[in-house]
Scaffold this motif. Structure first.
Motif, short mmCIF file in Angstrom:
data_model
loop_
_atom_site.label_atom_id
_atom_site.label_comp_id
_atom_site.label_asym_id
_atom_site.label_seq_id
_atom_site.Cartn_x
_atom_site.Cartn_y
_atom_site.Cartn_z
N HIS A 114 0.80 -1.23 0.00
CA HIS A 114 0.00 0.00 0.00
C HIS A 114 0.84 1.28 0.00
O HIS A 114 0.26 2.37 0.01
CB HIS A 114 -0.93 0.01 1.21
CG HIS A 114 -2.02 -1.02 1.16
ND1 HIS A 114 -3.29 -0.74 0.70
CD2 HIS A 114 -2.02 -2.33 1.50
CE1 HIS A 114 -4.03 -1.83 0.77
NE2 HIS A 114 -3.29 -2.81 1.27
N GLN A 115 2.15 1.18 0.02
CA GLN A 115 2.98 2.38 0.09
C GLN A 115 2.69 3.36 -1.04
O GLN A 115 2.43 2.92 -2.18
CB GLN A 115 4.46 2.00 0.11
CG GLN A 115 4.93 1.21 -1.11
CD GLN A 115 6.37 0.77 -0.95
OE1 GLN A 115 7.27 1.55 -0.73
NE2 GLN A 115 6.59 -0.55 -1.05
N GLY A 142 15.92 -2.37 8.73
CA GLY A 142 16.27 -1.65 7.52
C GLY A 142 15.31 -1.88 6.37
O GLY A 142 15.63 -1.60 5.22
N TRP A 143 14.10 -2.37 6.66
CA TRP A 143 13.15 -2.71 5.61
C TRP A 143 12.09 -1.64 5.39
O TRP A 143 11.41 -1.65 4.36
CB TRP A 143 12.45 -4.03 5.93
CG TRP A 143 13.39 -5.19 5.98
CD1 TRP A 143 14.66 -5.24 5.44
CD2 TRP A 143 13.17 -6.46 6.58
NE1 TRP A 143 15.24 -6.46 5.68
CE2 TRP A 143 14.35 -7.23 6.38
CE3 TRP A 143 12.11 -7.02 7.27
CZ2 TRP A 143 14.48 -8.54 6.84
CZ3 TRP A 143 12.24 -8.32 7.74
CH2 TRP A 143 13.40 -9.06 7.52
N VAL A 144 11.92 -0.75 6.35
CA VAL A 144 10.89 0.29 6.27
C VAL A 144 11.51 1.65 6.55
O VAL A 144 12.44 1.75 7.37
CB VAL A 144 9.74 0.00 7.27
CG1 VAL A 144 8.80 1.19 7.39
CG2 VAL A 144 8.96 -1.24 6.85
N ARG A 145 11.04 2.68 5.89
CA ARG A 145 11.58 4.03 6.07
C ARG A 145 10.45 5.05 6.04
O ARG A 145 9.34 4.76 5.56
CB ARG A 145 12.57 4.36 4.95
CG ARG A 145 11.91 4.45 3.58
CD ARG A 145 12.92 4.69 2.47
NE ARG A 145 12.28 4.71 1.16
CZ ARG A 145 11.77 5.78 0.59
NH1 ARG A 145 11.81 6.96 1.24
NH2 ARG A 145 11.22 5.73 -0.60
N VAL A 157 3.05 11.12 8.83
CA VAL A 157 4.22 10.59 8.12
C VAL A 157 3.79 9.43 7.23
O VAL A 157 2.99 8.59 7.64
CB VAL A 157 5.29 10.13 9.13
CG1 VAL A 157 6.45 9.45 8.40
CG2 VAL A 157 5.79 11.29 9.95
N THR A 158 4.33 9.38 6.04
CA THR A 158 4.08 8.24 5.15
C THR A 158 5.24 7.27 5.22
O THR A 158 6.40 7.66 5.40
CB THR A 158 3.88 8.70 3.70
OG1 THR A 158 5.01 9.46 3.26
CG2 THR A 158 2.63 9.54 3.57
N LEU A 159 4.93 6.00 5.07
CA LEU A 159 5.92 4.93 5.19
C LEU A 159 6.05 4.17 3.87
O LEU A 159 5.10 4.06 3.10
CB LEU A 159 5.52 3.96 6.29
CG LEU A 159 5.39 4.55 7.70
CD1 LEU A 159 4.55 3.64 8.58
CD2 LEU A 159 6.77 4.75 8.31
N GLY A 160 7.25 3.64 3.63
CA GLY A 160 7.50 2.83 2.44
C GLY A 160 8.62 1.85 2.73
O GLY A 160 9.27 1.90 3.77
#
Length: 234
Positions: A114-115, A142-145, A157-160
């Protein structure tokens, strides 16, 4: 064509072949020396001018296809990885990431598909609250920022996902995530699936969308990622 022209043509071809082989050796060395995937831009800066980086990397990938180590593409970068059929002989006791909880796996899947997605949107999809600890685990791996901030009230904040996410799960790009039929075949979707159920198409670009703003230093301080004044918190 006279003899002199033919000789000149062969000489030029030999020079071009030598330049290409040297460029391949340089690219190979750059990827081999790095613990992280190396971007094509980084490689291009260090190759002789006029070289087609993508063509060179594809040739190298073909050369390594049948070896114990493969050259794999990760987004717009390249890395050497153990051949998939030999992964069982490699010990990962020291570096194995802690097994994720069911909640963390659910959140990671939602972010991947859904990013860009906000925490509130994740909770709406899951139907339960998402703890900060769950997101912290995914970020420490280290998989999400953090991608940006949504242009809506509260500026959430949006995540990807990250390049490390692609690398760890053996994906060249985010669109290589399994689709509905693949998930069914793997037994990951079982039971009665609602008729209106569909798999979203994840965003394939790191560029911000029209409703996202970039994260500023002030945002990072607010999120606790930077100490006041710009110093990173270790």
């Amino acid at each position: 064509m006279n003899i002199e022209d033919a000789d000149a043509g062969r000489t030029n071809q030999a020079v071009d072949d030598n330049r290409l082989r040297e460029a391949e050796r340089i690219a190979e060395a750059l990827v081999f020396a790095s613990a992280q995937p190396v971007s094509e831009g980084f490689i291009a800066e260090r190759l002789p001018k006029g070289m087609d980086v993508r063509s060179i990397m594809l040739r190298l990938r073909e050369d390594y296809a049948s070896r114990g180590v493969n050259l794999v593409q990760v987004d717009d970068a390249w890395a050497f990885r153990t051949a998939a059929d030999l992964s069982f002989v490699i010990r990962r006791d020291e570096n194995e990431v802690k097994k994720l909880s069911r909640a963390a796996l659910e959140v990671l899947a939602i972010i991947a598909y859904h990013q860009p997605v906000t925490r509130a949107e994740i909770e709406d999809i899951r139907g339960v609250q998402t703890s900060r600890g769950t997101l912290d685990v995914l970020m420490e791996a280290g998989w999400v920022r953090f991608r940006g901030r949504r242009r809506t009230p509260g500026r959430p904040v949006t995540l990807g996902t990250t390049r490390d996410f692609l690398d760890h799960f053996g994906l060249e790009e985010i669109r290589d995530l399994p689709g509905l039929e693949e998930l069914k075949g793997a037994g990951l979707l079982s039971g009665r699936i609602p008729a209106n159920f569909n798999m979203p198409s994840p965003l394939m670009s790191d560029e911000l969308t029209e409703d996202e703003d970039p994260i500023t230093q002030m945002d990072l301080e607010e999120l606790g990622l930077l100490a006041p004044g710009g110093a990173s918190e270790d």
